[in-house]
Design an enzyme around this catalytic site. Structure first.
Site, mmCIF file in Angstrom:
data_model
loop_
_atom_site.group_PDB
_atom_site.id
_atom_site.type_symbol
_atom_site.label_atom_id
_atom_site.label_comp_id
_atom_site.label_asym_id
_atom_site.label_seq_id
_atom_site.Cartn_x
_atom_site.Cartn_y
_atom_site.Cartn_z
ATOM 1 N N LYS A 80 35.873 28.733 77.565
ATOM 2 C CA LYS A 80 36.786 28.821 76.416
ATOM 3 C C LYS A 80 36.248 28.083 75.195
ATOM 4 C CE LYS A 80 41.025 29.599 79.031
ATOM 5 N NZ LYS A 80 40.477 29.600 80.415
HETATM 6 C C1 PLP Z 1 40.576 30.754 81.214
HETATM 7 C C2 PLP Z 1 39.669 30.827 82.393
HETATM 8 C C3 PLP Z 1 39.458 32.030 83.110
HETATM 9 C C4 PLP Z 1 40.201 33.306 82.799
HETATM 10 O O1 PLP Z 1 39.830 33.887 81.569
HETATM 11 P P1 PLP Z 1 40.776 34.964 80.870
HETATM 12 O O2 PLP Z 1 40.146 35.254 79.576
HETATM 13 O O3 PLP Z 1 42.114 34.310 80.735
HETATM 14 O O4 PLP Z 1 40.831 36.140 81.777
HETATM 15 C C5 PLP Z 1 38.546 32.034 84.157
HETATM 16 N N1 PLP Z 1 37.893 30.899 84.511
HETATM 17 C C6 PLP Z 1 38.077 29.721 83.858
HETATM 18 C C7 PLP Z 1 37.347 28.528 84.312
HETATM 19 C C8 PLP Z 1 38.968 29.649 82.777
HETATM 20 O O5 PLP Z 1 39.149 28.465 82.159
#
Ligand code: PLP
Length: 431
Positions: free
Chosen positions: A107
């Protein structure tokens, strides 16, 4: 570029309106009116370009109408001072490591890009206040993404005693323009406070408030960069034909960005959305019926989502056509036990340490790759962020990277509040 709402009831918005609002007034998600294709020459030479160069070309296709090239280039280059390498795990399965950013989670890229875009638009307006409720990972990515960005103040609301120590120190030790608010309640209380704040006329008249939620176009679209860069790296290896991408999915922002990439011409053959036990999209792909339901807790907790917000964008991309969707995307779903087993099997067979989220992607490829295909899965978090779970599964100790350890050495600063909205409002107004 004009952005319309997936609910089709709001007026179209400009990029800056869509970014500051997050959600459209009709409750829908913003979609760009068209998706620009990238030229053949770009794909012919993509293997010779750096991550930053590739990302800039992709960003121009999305944001080039709204931001002059020189400004956009600065935003993109500032967003990506780190690499996202593709690493060989087996001869057919590769890991796209998305955890080399400041908080070791994928993210980071979306949060950093959004922070820079907001700061850019802010030059025409006043100070912006970002409110974000977090159960852990989002708060750290957003706080670090926005750290030191001028004209933007960030308030991270988190439930007292309910986030891990590593996560807590990633947003409480920063200082500067980041304030951590420790709420005496659960995550839903934090989210309710943020929602009420956005709806409070007095607060909104006095302060410019915005969310840094994953539905924001400035947060999810930049994730498309990853997939072009993964393709480039596989092309360098001579393995870019018949590529399958497996994306561990919760709110489906990451995979939706990948699908935007595909619509721009990125030659990925097909995608697998890998879920934990929260598998409403898996069920939709199988049956054509979409039935959101409350989330259940799993060891891959960043994917514990029962009503994935970005699913509306996927339906919109393919005109609600189940057949069109299933011809490109398939699903996979894993119980905690299967996730643990995948981490253990992978470690024993290859020495590669998966985190519980990446393990879903790896396992989806292991069971789903067909003859002649090569698979790349997203490794979305550094395994050390889930140290106890990972060590328990693989039966070995893993080291904490220096960057995580550095956060843990910082001094915690937070302001304690109850879940009472009036108090929260008074606090914000006093700032
Ligand atoms: C947020 C997150 C996801 C999921 O991603 P999305 O875009 O919400 O599908 C998967 N793995 C980790 C470690 C995350 O922080």
């Amino acid at each position: 570029m004009v952005y319309y709402s997936t609910n089709h009831k709001s007026e179209p918005a400009t990029l800056s309106e869509a970014v500051v609002r997050g959600l459209a007034p009709d409750g829908g998600l913003y979609m760009p009116e068209h998706i620009n294709k990238l030229p053949k020459e770009f794909f012919d030479h993509i293997q010779e370009l750096t991550f930053q160069e590739i990302a800039f070309e992709v960003a121009k296709a999305f944001f080039g109408d709204d931001i002059p090239d020189a400004d956009l280039k600065k935003i993109v280059y500032d967003t990506l001072p780190f690499d996202c390498p593709v690493v060989e795990v087996t001869d057919r399965i590769y890991s796209l490591e998305l955890f080399h950013g400041p908080t070791l989670a994928f993210k980071d890229v979306g949060a950093r890009f959004m922070a820079r875009l907001l700061a850019y638009f802010r030059e025409k307006g006043g100070e912006v206040n970002v409110l974000v409720a977090t159960s852990g990972d989002t708060g750290s990515a957003v706080a670090n993404g926005f750290l030191g960005v001028e004209g933007v103040k960030v308030y991270v609301l988190y439930p007292k005693g309910k986030v891990s120590a590593i996560q807590e120190c990633q947003f409480t030790t920063l200082g500067k323009n980041i304030t951590a608010l420790e709420i005496d309640g659960v995550f839903d209380d934090c989210q309710a406070l943020v929602k009420k704040a956005f709806q409070d006329p007095e607060l909104n008249a006095k302060m410019k408030l915005t969310s840094a939620n994953s539905i924001n176009v400035a947060r999810f679209l930049p994730q498309a960069f990853y997939y072009f860069y993964a393709y480039a790296q596989m092309k360098r290896r001579g393995l870019a034909d018949d590529l399958v991408m497996a994306v561990p999915s919760g709110n489906f922002g990451n995979i939706t960005a990948a699908l935007f990439g595909h619509a721009m011409g990125l030659p990925i053959k097909r995608f697998i959305a890998a879920n934990n036990a929260n598998d409403v999209v898996y069920q939709y792909l199988k049956t054509g019926v979409y039935e959101p339901r409350p989330s259940i807790p799993t060891i891959a907790n960043a994917m514990d989502v029962g009503a994935p917000s970005n699913f509306a964008r996927i339906l919109e991309l393919y005109g609600n056509d189940h057949k069109a969707i299933t011809s490109l995307i398939s699903g996979a779903t894993f119980t905690d036990q299967e996730i643990r087993r995948a981490m253990k099997q992978c470690y024993e067979a290859t020495g590669y340490v998966l985190d519980p989220h990446g393990a879903c992607g790896y396992e989806a490829l292991k069971e789903g790759l067909k003859e002649g295909e090569t698979g790349v899965f997203c490794e979305t978090a550094h395994p050390a962020k889930f140290k106890d779970t990972v060590e328990g599964a693989i039966g070995a100790e893993i080291a904490i990277p220096e960057r995580l350890a550095a956060f843990m050495a910082g001094e915690k600063q937070s302001i304690e509040l109850t879940a009472d909205f009036q108090k929260f409002k008074e606090y914000l107004l006093s700032r």
